[in-house]
Structures are given as structure tokens and as C-alpha cells.
Design a protein around this motif. Structure first.
Motif, mmCIF file in Angstrom:
data_model
loop_
_atom_site.group_PDB
_atom_site.id
_atom_site.type_symbol
_atom_site.label_atom_id
_atom_site.label_comp_id
_atom_site.label_asym_id
_atom_site.label_seq_id
_atom_site.Cartn_x
_atom_site.Cartn_y
_atom_site.Cartn_z
ATOM 1 N N ILE A 97 48.130 -44.122 26.115
ATOM 2 C CA ILE A 97 49.150 -44.574 27.068
ATOM 3 C C ILE A 97 48.910 -46.035 27.441
ATOM 4 O O ILE A 97 49.849 -46.835 27.536
ATOM 5 C CB ILE A 97 49.146 -43.666 28.320
ATOM 6 C CG1 ILE A 97 49.581 -42.244 27.952
ATOM 7 C CG2 ILE A 97 50.086 -44.206 29.389
ATOM 8 C CD1 ILE A 97 50.988 -42.125 27.444
ATOM 9 N N ALA A 98 47.618 -46.427 27.606
ATOM 10 C CA ALA A 98 47.316 -47.820 27.940
ATOM 11 C C ALA A 98 47.776 -48.756 26.828
ATOM 12 O O ALA A 98 48.388 -49.802 27.087
ATOM 13 C CB ALA A 98 45.813 -47.977 28.176
ATOM 14 N N ALA A 105 48.080 -50.160 32.685
ATOM 15 C CA ALA A 105 47.047 -50.043 31.656
ATOM 16 C C ALA A 105 45.674 -49.939 32.297
ATOM 17 O O ALA A 105 44.800 -49.217 31.807
ATOM 18 C CB ALA A 105 47.106 -51.248 30.718
ATOM 19 N N GLY A 106 45.494 -50.658 33.437
ATOM 20 C CA GLY A 106 44.221 -50.542 34.128
ATOM 21 C C GLY A 106 44.046 -49.182 34.777
ATOM 22 O O GLY A 106 42.979 -48.579 34.699
ATOM 23 N N GLY A 134 54.132 -44.800 37.195
ATOM 24 C CA GLY A 134 53.993 -43.346 37.234
ATOM 25 C C GLY A 134 53.353 -42.797 35.983
ATOM 26 O O GLY A 134 52.494 -41.906 36.036
ATOM 27 N N ALA A 135 53.746 -43.342 34.830
ATOM 28 C CA ALA A 135 53.151 -42.905 33.565
ATOM 29 C C ALA A 135 51.650 -43.164 33.575
ATOM 30 O O ALA A 135 50.865 -42.352 33.081
ATOM 31 C CB ALA A 135 53.804 -43.629 32.403
ATOM 32 N N ALA A 189 53.882 -54.534 35.982
ATOM 33 C CA ALA A 189 53.575 -53.126 36.218
ATOM 34 C C ALA A 189 52.831 -52.532 35.030
ATOM 35 O O ALA A 189 51.922 -51.711 35.201
ATOM 36 C CB ALA A 189 54.857 -52.353 36.484
ATOM 37 N N SER A 190 53.187 -52.946 33.806
ATOM 38 C CA SER A 190 52.477 -52.465 32.615
ATOM 39 C C SER A 190 51.014 -52.871 32.669
ATOM 40 O O SER A 190 50.126 -52.100 32.301
ATOM 41 C CB SER A 190 53.116 -53.027 31.344
ATOM 42 O OG SER A 190 54.463 -52.708 31.287
ATOM 43 N N ALA A 191 50.777 -54.099 33.134
ATOM 44 C CA ALA A 191 49.394 -54.581 33.199
ATOM 45 C C ALA A 191 48.581 -53.747 34.178
ATOM 46 O O ALA A 191 47.468 -53.299 33.847
ATOM 47 C CB ALA A 191 49.380 -56.049 33.620
#
Lengths: 215, 183
Positions: free
Chosen positions: B89-90, B33-34, B115-116, B28-30
Motif C-alpha cells: 500500500i505504501a 506512506a509513513g 484512510g487507506a 496526503a500520499s506522503a
């Protein structure tokens, strides 16, 4: 530098003295000592230090005069102290010290001072009309007016905090990938330029909101 | 008891339950970041508008090229703010995502991460708006170059207020990452 704030002393699980607090103290001492030593013996023919101080004073007087008007010149010392503190704090990244303004507690305290000044001077200048302003144009819009008033310190503090946090995060990444020479460009843009612009914006917004509340 | 895990299995996401929750948060982080980079579209539009106005102004009034170039660079730098917010944030999502080590229900952690990232798309608007303000300021300076000081002050003030929406997006993103009340 670190993304997280380092805590030195804790009080019942709440961070009490952190590295941003100690940096703030040092900045306060330096500012106090500098202004004391400059004003100790004032000459008609100013020395270098006095010349710089007079330049700052005249610049702030010009800015306050142009933004707030002649009748609000008594705000000039506060504006000068505020802008010098934020400026020095924003430049702290140059010596690899965490900016005190990259701590939400500092920026929220500064924005809180502005908020209290806006409310106090608005109330003093307009008396009952100021409170009546919250119930306009229609009385049931009072909650909306209250929220828009409370949005001022929040947006003011997070603007400074967000920009300085951004400079910290990006500088850490820069040092991670290209540790030599290239970070100089980053320091010039993210610490010097953004720091200067954000100081100016914070001070300008403070002056504008106080003027709006009073007139 | 009808748990969230049961719900996930019932609603056809049973493959999600089989995965390691930590791996899903990293995934989800990946994606997140996109997604944050979408906000840069707005910044680009705004900066392009300012550059176009500067080109127009230097053709109309060649004596003020230096002033308009200065205001163009200043305005574009302030326009960049929302782009920098989404970049922050990314980078946080990529390198020090605090949700990876946080304890909580897996799906909530994944959705908080996404969501972030989605919140930062709001940076699109301030980017366009601030760039528009910069462009108009450049045009104004090419007409009245002696008013440069007050035009720049008004431009910066307006851009700072225009940034507020982007700041609220940043607040929501930081709350989701660092002080999530849903965990």
C-alpha cells in the motif's frame, strides 16, 4: 509487468479477455498436454516423467490422507489439480508474465469452487443438521453465521491475490532501482518461496474447510 | 447552498481551500506512506518473539537446532506477510496513487488516501499473533522433533487464519484506492 491488468478484448465496457486469462489458457493447455503424455503409456518400470508424476500423486495422497482422513481420498485428484494450477500460476512471475493468481477474478473463481464444494458436501453429509447448524447456538444468530460462512471465499481469495499483487509491486520497484542481479533474490523470495507457501496454505485451507463441513 | 467547500472555509480549514487539490492529495500520499509503516511494529514484535523462542529451544535441546532454525525462518517469513501488505500500500501510494488522477471532491480524495494508510495499521495484530504462533511451534518442535511435519502444518494453518484480519484491512485499503464508492 504492470500493476494494472492489460485488456485485449472488451465486451460492453467490461474486460473480457485479459493477459491473465490468456496465461490461464496456456497453463491449462500445458497441464492437460503434460498429464496426457505422461499417462499415455504407463510402464511397470517408470521413466523420468512418470516418476515425477507418481511422486506428485503419492505426495498429495499422503497429504489428503493426513489432513482429510481415509474416507475422503476421492478429493485427491481435485486437490492435485488445484495445487498444480496455483503453483504454476505463482511461478509465472519468474518469466516476467503477470501471475494469473494476481487477478482477483482467478482467485475468486478458485475460492468459489472451494465454497461450493464446502456447501455441497456439508449438505450431503449432514443433511438437515447442516442447515440447523446455521441457527445455532441461538436462532437469531443466523445472520452472523451466514456472514462468517461468506467470509471464507473472500478471505481465501484475497489472501492469494494480496500476496501475489505484493510480489508484483515489490518486483517492479526492485527492477526500477537495481535492475541487475539483485532482483534474483527478490524472485527467489517473492515468487518461489511465497508462491509455494501460499499454494500450500490455499490447498490446506480448502481441505480443512471441506473436512470441517463434512464431519 | 451550503457546500462542502463552504464547510471547509467555515471550520477553520480555509487554508486547505486555497491549495491546489492535487498538491494536497500528493501530500496526503506522503503522510499515508509513513502511516502504513506503523504496522511493521507488530511484525517486528512477532519475529523477535519467534527468534527468542528459537534461541531458548536451541539451548534446551541442541540436537534439534537445524529443525528449530528452519521453523523459525519459515514462521518469520509468514509473519512478514502483514508487513508486505503495508509495504504494497505504501508503494502504491508513493508511485501510482490512482486518486491523484481521479476526479472528485478534494477533501474526500485526501481522506481516502489517508484512510487507506490508516487501515493498514491493522497489520499490527496479525504480526504479533503469527509471531507468537511461530514461537510456540518452535518450542513444540524442540520437545517433539519427530512431529515436525504435523506441527508445521498446524502452524501454517493457524497463521493463515490469523492473517484474515490483515486481509480485510488490505481489502478496505484497495477499495478506497481503486473502487472508491464515495467519489
Amino acid at each position: 509487468m504492470d500493476i494494472d491488468i492489460r485488456t485485449f478484448v472488451e465486451l460492453q465496457g467490461v474486460p473480457f479477455i485479459t493477459n491473465t486469462v490468456t496465461t490461464t489458457w496456456i497453463i491449462m493447455i500445458v497441464m492437460f498436454a503434460a498429464s496426457m503424455s505422461v499417462t499415455r503409456k504407463l510402464n511397470m518400470i517408470p521413466g523420468t516423467a512418470q516418476q515425477i508424476a507418481e511422486l506428485l500423486m503419492e505426495g498429495i495422497h499422503w497429504l489428503v490422507d493426513n489432513t482429510m482422513g481415509e474416507d475422503k481420498m476421492n478429493f485427491a485428484p481435485f486437490i492435485l489439480a488445484l495445487s498444480l494450477f496455483i503453483l504454476i500460476s505463482n511461478f509465472m512471475g519468474l518469466i516476467a508474465v503477470r501471475h494469473p493468481t494476481a487477478d482477483l477474478n482467478t482467485t475468486f473463481a478458485l475460492a468459489g469452487i472451494t465454497f461450493l464444494l464446502v456447501q455441497y458436501h456439508g449438505l450431503r453429509a449432514k443433511k438437515l443438521n447442516y442447515i440447523k447448524g446455521f441457527f445455532q447456538p441461538l436462532p437469531f444468530l443466523f445472520p452472523l453465521n451466514l456472514i462468517s460462512e461468506l467470509a471464507l471465499p473472500i478471505s481465501l481469495s484475497f489472501r492469494l491475490f494480496g500476496n501475489m499483487l505484493g510480489s508484483i509491486v515489490i518486483m517492479i520497484m526492485m527492477y526500477m532501482f537495481v535492475p541487475i542481479l539483485v532482483p534474483i533474490i527478490g524472485h527467489i523470495y517473492f515468487d518461489l518461496f511465497i508462491g509455494l507457501i501460499q499454494t500450500f496454505i490455499f490447498v490446506m485451507l480448502t481441505m480443512t474447510f471441506i473436512t470441517l463441513a463434512m464431519d | 447552498m451550503y457546500t462542502l467547500l463552504q464547510f471547509i472555509i467555515d471550520s477553520g480549514f480555509d487554508w486547505l481551500a486555497e491549495q491546489d487539490p492535487k498538491a494536497l492529495i500528493l501530500a496526503a500520499s506522503a503522510i499515508g506512506a509513513g502511516i502504513t509503516m506503523v504496522a511493521r511494529i507488530g511484525t517486528a514484535i512477532g519475529q523477535g518473539y519467534a527468534a527468542g523462542k528459537a534461541a531458548e529451544a536451541s539451548a534446551m535441546n541442541p540436537q534439534t537446532i537445524r529443525q528449530t532454525t528452519f521453523v523459525m525462518l519459515l514462521g518469520q517469513a509468514v509473519t512478514e506477510t502483514s508487513g508486505i501488505f503495508s509495504l504494497v500500500i505504501a508503494l502504491i501510494l508513493l508511485y501510482t496513487n490512482p486518486l491523484v488522477i481521479a476526479s472528485g471532491i478534494g477533501i474526500v480524495l485526501i481522506c481516502s488516501t489517508l484512510g487507506a494508510a490508516i487501515a493498514m495499521i491493522a497489520g499490527f495484530g496479525p504480526g504479533v499473533g503469527q509471531g507468537y504462533a511461530a514461537g510456540q511451534a518452535i518450542e513444540a518442535i524442540s520437545y517433539r522433533s519427530h512431529m515436525q511435519g504435523s506441527i508445521i502444518r498446524t502452524m501454517l494453518l493457524g497463521q493463515a487464519i490469523g492473517q484474515t484480519t490483515g486481509i480485510y484491512a488490505l481489502i478496505v485499503a484497495l477499495i478506497l484506492l481503486y473502487a472508491n464508492p464515495l467519489l
